[in-house]
Design an enzyme around this catalytic site. Sequence first.
Site, PDB file in Angstrom:
ATOM      1  N   SER A  22       0.836  -1.193   0.000  1.00 42.68           N
ATOM      2  CA  SER A  22       0.000   0.000   0.000  1.00 42.68           C
ATOM      3  C   SER A  22       0.873   1.246   0.000  1.00 42.68           C
ATOM      4  O   SER A  22       1.677   1.455   0.912  1.00 42.68           O
ATOM      5  CB  SER A  22      -0.900   0.028   1.234  1.00 42.68           C
ATOM      6  OG  SER A  22      -1.438   1.329   1.374  1.00 42.68           O
TER       7      SER A  22
ATOM      8  N   HIS B  90      -1.125  -1.195  -4.376  1.00 40.09           N
ATOM      9  CA  HIS B  90      -2.407  -0.925  -3.717  1.00 40.09           C
ATOM     10  C   HIS B  90      -2.509   0.576  -3.431  1.00 40.09           C
ATOM     11  O   HIS B  90      -1.686   1.143  -2.715  1.00 40.09           O
ATOM     12  CB  HIS B  90      -2.472  -1.735  -2.420  1.00 40.09           C
ATOM     13  CG  HIS B  90      -3.784  -1.657  -1.700  1.00 40.09           C
ATOM     14  ND1 HIS B  90      -4.891  -2.404  -2.067  1.00 40.09           N
ATOM     15  CD2 HIS B  90      -4.172  -0.930  -0.626  1.00 40.09           C
ATOM     16  CE1 HIS B  90      -5.896  -2.141  -1.244  1.00 40.09           C
ATOM     17  NE2 HIS B  90      -5.495  -1.250  -0.357  1.00 40.09           N
TER      18      HIS B  90
ATOM     19  N   ASP C 282      -4.686   3.502  -1.852  1.00 37.54           N
ATOM     20  CA  ASP C 282      -5.746   3.769  -0.875  1.00 37.54           C
ATOM     21  C   ASP C 282      -6.317   5.166  -1.063  1.00 37.54           C
ATOM     22  O   ASP C 282      -5.691   6.160  -0.718  1.00 37.54           O
ATOM     23  CB  ASP C 282      -5.181   3.631   0.541  1.00 37.54           C
ATOM     24  CG  ASP C 282      -5.044   2.178   0.955  1.00 37.54           C
ATOM     25  OD1 ASP C 282      -6.024   1.423   0.775  1.00 37.54           O
ATOM     26  OD2 ASP C 282      -3.973   1.794   1.451  1.00 37.54           O
TER      27      ASP C 282
ATOM     28  N   MET D 212      -8.970   7.888  -0.022  1.00 38.11           N
ATOM     29  CA  MET D 212      -9.834   8.270   1.104  1.00 38.11           C
ATOM     30  C   MET D 212     -10.375   9.673   0.889  1.00 38.11           C
ATOM     31  O   MET D 212      -9.655  10.544   0.406  1.00 38.11           O
ATOM     32  CB  MET D 212      -9.024   8.239   2.411  1.00 38.11           C
ATOM     33  CG  MET D 212      -8.347   6.913   2.689  1.00 38.11           C
ATOM     34  SD  MET D 212      -7.579   6.925   4.309  1.00 38.11           S
ATOM     35  CE  MET D 212      -6.679   5.354   4.236  1.00 38.11           C
TER      36      MET D 212
ATOM     37  N   HIS E 282      -8.305   0.986  -4.100  1.00 38.09           N
ATOM     38  CA  HIS E 282      -9.238   0.706  -3.001  1.00 38.09           C
ATOM     39  C   HIS E 282      -9.939   2.010  -2.644  1.00 38.09           C
ATOM     40  O   HIS E 282      -9.341   2.896  -2.036  1.00 38.09           O
ATOM     41  CB  HIS E 282      -8.412   0.148  -1.816  1.00 38.09           C
ATOM     42  CG  HIS E 282      -9.197  -0.055  -0.553  1.00 38.09           C
ATOM     43  ND1 HIS E 282      -8.587  -0.268   0.667  1.00 38.09           N
ATOM     44  CD2 HIS E 282     -10.533  -0.099  -0.316  1.00 38.09           C
ATOM     45  CE1 HIS E 282      -9.503  -0.428   1.601  1.00 38.09           C
ATOM     46  NE2 HIS E 282     -10.702  -0.317   1.037  1.00 38.09           N
TER      47      HIS E 282
ATOM     48  N   MET F 110     -12.130   4.167  -0.572  1.00 33.07           N
ATOM     49  CA  MET F 110     -12.785   4.353   0.736  1.00 33.07           C
ATOM     50  C   MET F 110     -13.500   5.691   0.674  1.00 33.07           C
ATOM     51  O   MET F 110     -13.081   6.683   1.276  1.00 33.07           O
ATOM     52  CB  MET F 110     -11.724   4.326   1.848  1.00 33.07           C
ATOM     53  CG  MET F 110     -11.184   2.925   2.090  1.00 33.07           C
ATOM     54  SD  MET F 110      -9.625   2.936   2.986  1.00 33.07           S
ATOM     55  CE  MET F 110      -8.489   3.124   1.613  1.00 33.07           C
TER      56      MET F 110
ATOM     57  N   MET G 262     -11.488  -6.472   4.874  1.00 29.42           N
ATOM     58  CA  MET G 262     -10.700  -5.568   5.730  1.00 29.42           C
ATOM     59  C   MET G 262     -10.409  -6.260   7.065  1.00 29.42           C
ATOM     60  O   MET G 262     -11.300  -6.843   7.688  1.00 29.42           O
ATOM     61  CB  MET G 262     -11.474  -4.273   6.006  1.00 29.42           C
ATOM     62  CG  MET G 262     -11.684  -3.362   4.810  1.00 29.42           C
ATOM     63  SD  MET G 262     -10.185  -2.891   3.921  1.00 29.42           S
ATOM     64  CE  MET G 262      -9.272  -1.997   5.191  1.00 29.42           C
TER      65      MET G 262
ATOM     66  N   ASP H  93      -6.642  -6.788   3.920  1.00 28.39           N
ATOM     67  CA  ASP H  93      -6.028  -5.464   4.025  1.00 28.39           C
ATOM     68  C   ASP H  93      -6.092  -4.947   5.454  1.00 28.39           C
ATOM     69  O   ASP H  93      -7.177  -4.762   6.002  1.00 28.39           O
ATOM     70  CB  ASP H  93      -6.784  -4.514   3.084  1.00 28.39           C
ATOM     71  CG  ASP H  93      -6.174  -3.125   3.001  1.00 28.39           C
ATOM     72  OD1 ASP H  93      -5.106  -2.891   3.592  1.00 28.39           O
ATOM     73  OD2 ASP H  93      -6.795  -2.269   2.331  1.00 28.39           O
TER      74      ASP H  93
HETATM   75  C1  DX5 Z   1      -6.401   1.144   5.626  1.00 32.34           C
HETATM   76  C2  DX5 Z   1      -5.859   0.899   4.237  1.00 32.34           C
HETATM   77  C3  DX5 Z   1      -4.782  -0.119   4.199  1.00 32.34           C
HETATM   78  C4  DX5 Z   1      -3.564   0.250   4.993  1.00 32.34           C
HETATM   79  C5  DX5 Z   1      -2.649  -0.926   5.131  1.00 32.34           C
HETATM   80  O1  DX5 Z   1      -7.409   2.073   5.548  1.00 32.34           O
HETATM   81  O2  DX5 Z   1      -6.886   0.452   3.400  1.00 32.34           O
HETATM   82  O3  DX5 Z   1      -4.432  -0.423   2.865  1.00 32.34           O
HETATM   83  O4  DX5 Z   1      -2.863   1.296   4.416  1.00 32.34           O
HETATM   84  O5  DX5 Z   1      -1.574  -0.526   5.935  1.00 32.34           O
HETATM   85  P1  DX5 Z   1      -0.948  -1.490   7.024  1.00 32.34           P
HETATM   86  O6  DX5 Z   1      -0.417  -2.678   6.289  1.00 32.34           O
HETATM   87  O7  DX5 Z   1       0.122  -0.656   7.641  1.00 32.34           O
HETATM   88  O8  DX5 Z   1      -2.035  -1.865   7.972  1.00 32.34           O
HETATM   89 ZN    ZN Z   2      -6.405  -0.494   1.373  1.00 30.97          ZN
END
Ligand code: DX5
Ligand code: ZN
Length: 220
Positions: A7, A32, A34, A36, A65, A67, A141, A180
């Site tokens: 990620s 990956h 993320d 947000m 991903h 969110m 998750m 994840d």
């Molecule tokens: C959380 C993210 C994950 C996160 C994973 O909201 O979707 O992808 O960054 O990071 P680690 O491996 O540090 O938990």
């Molecule tokens: Zn993620």
Amino acid sequence: MVKIAPSILSADFSAMGEAIKKLERSGADLVHCDVMDGSFVGPITFGGQMVKNIRPLTRLPLDVHLMIEHPKTQIKFFAEAGADIITVHYEACAKISPTYLKETLELIKSYGIKCGAVVNPDTDVERIFDVFDICDMLLIMSVFPGYGGQKFIPTALDNVKKAREYAARIGKGDLDIEIDGGVNLKNAAEIRAAGANVLVAGSAVFGAEDMASAISALRG
Ligand code: DX5
Ligand code: ZN
């Protein structure tokens, strides 16, 4: 085959290009991303422009991903930016309408890219059984989304096992099941044994002294 999806949330955003190239050199299987929005989850990370800018830097598939609230409104931007797979949260879709998740997955597929549904640790994966047939991947998750570096929630493995069993029952035994949150060198073996074959790892990869060894150890 087990795949590792580091990620980039744990990367230095001021040196993202270098981070992407290093991931590829270190043997990562996917990148990956993320996304947000400050509403579905507290923080804001980045949008389609980041995906567009990193796209030419690597041959690795970009695993986006989302969110975010109202994911349907953003699919176009990520698809056109070069995402290879886009995953959307059941929780964000269910509060809009009972058909919103399916519609969003179909919209993603209409761009010729892969799609997946995501469930939070407190959502029973049964809630998304009805879209397993459309999904190329499921994302389970193992932390509540929003932050990297959180502690793995072991009950997420129940969702992984249930998803693996149901996928096999409907003839999709080779469906990708991604996990994840909080994945590390200590719990990776148990996670793989439960049936997850795509492991996201942020801090375990970016915090490692040797990124390539961390990635191969996570893969097992
Ligand atoms: C959380 C993210 C994950 C996160 C994973 O909201 O979707 O992808 O960054 O990071 P680690 O491996 O540090 O938990
Ligand atoms: Zn993620």
